[in-house]
Design an enzyme around this catalytic site. Structure first.
Site, PDB file in Angstrom:
ATOM      1  CG  ASP A 102      -1.631   1.266   1.452  1.00 54.64           C
ATOM      2  OD1 ASP A 102      -2.389   1.640   0.539  1.00 54.64           O
ATOM      3  OD2 ASP A 102      -1.450   1.900   2.511  1.00 54.64           O
ATOM      4  CG  ASP A 162      -1.582   7.396  -0.031  1.00 53.63           C
ATOM      5  OD1 ASP A 162      -0.728   8.248  -0.292  1.00 53.63           O
ATOM      6  OD2 ASP A 162      -2.387   6.954  -0.871  1.00 53.63           O
ATOM      7  CG  ASP A 166      -1.858   2.709   6.350  1.00 54.57           C
ATOM      8  OD1 ASP A 166      -2.373   3.726   6.858  1.00 54.57           O
ATOM      9  OD2 ASP A 166      -2.063   2.373   5.175  1.00 54.57           O
TER      10      ASP A 166
END
Length: 231
Positions: free
Chosen positions: A12, A14, A171
């Site tokens: 991922d 961001d 995240d």
């Protein structure tokens, strides 16, 4: 032959590879202020961490009763975000080290993100990570964003990897759910500490409850070696 067998790694972007959430918050704050919502806070922003920009602005339109169309809001958010992203996005140092470690071993890698293709390209170029991360999938290119598995499955397809051989770094809870739905293992580094106990993270192969402060390239690499799929 590397130590990781047939393992491929999908990142991922961001909040995982780069600390871009402050820019997303600021872009959202500016756009909402222009549309009559002057008090958008960081706590408000945290509700949207991990879902695509398109889905975020659609939820804003509904929640705040905005008159602008989803397309107008999306264009404004992306435009404002890109201006910030080009000048002020930092890669997490341990993540950069991890990418370099994997690149040195020839491990196939991809980025799968809810951001627009333009935003992903700008950030990877601005941080220099584009040298190692050339396979990129935006949620704009697939039918459904996270928590659906589409973006991760498309990344695996482009890498020529079986989903079971892929490890996702995430995240956010929707991303961890997407990795699970894709049949992939997950290293979870919760961006919002209070979400570390979310059920979506419970299935992660490696859960770092302390987020980026707890992540080290070496520990993640050692976990990958221990859990590697044989070539």
């Amino acid at each position: 032959m590397n130590n990781l067998g047939s393992t491929s790694v999908i990142f991922d972007l961001d909040g995982t590879l780069v600390d871009s959430e402050p820019n997303y918050f600021e872009a959202g704050r500016q756009v909402l202020a222009e549309h009559g919502v002057p008090d958008f806070t960081w706590a408000d922003h945290e509700r949207y961490v991990g879902i695509s920009t398109q889905e975020t602005v659609a939820l804003w339109k509904e929640h705040y009763g905005l008159r602008a169309s989803v397309a107008e809001l999306l264009a404004a958010k992306n435009r404002t975000y890109l201006e910030l992203a080009r000048t002020a996005t930092d890669a997490y140092p341990e993540m950069r080290t991890f990418v370099e470690l994997l690149a040195g071993e020839g491990v196939p890698m991809a980025v799968a993100s809810g951001s627009s293709p333009e935003a992903i390209e700008a950030i990877l170029a601005g941080t220099g990570l584009d040298a190692q991360l050339r396979t990129v999938v935006s949620a704009d290119e697939v039918e459904r964003g996270k928590p659906a598995p589409d973006v991760f499955l498309e990344a695996a397809r482009r890498l020529g990897a079986a989903p079971a051989d892929c490890v996702v770094l995430e995240d956010a809870a929707p991303g961890a759910a997407a990795a699970h739905a894709a049949g992939m293992r997950c290293i979870a580094i919760p961006y919002v500490a209070a979400q570390a106990a979310a059920p979506e993270f419970a299935g992660a192969g490696l859960l770092l409850r302390g987020g980026q402060a707890e992540f080290t390239a070496r520990a993640a690499y050692d976990w990958l070696v221990r859990s590697a799929s044989p070539a």
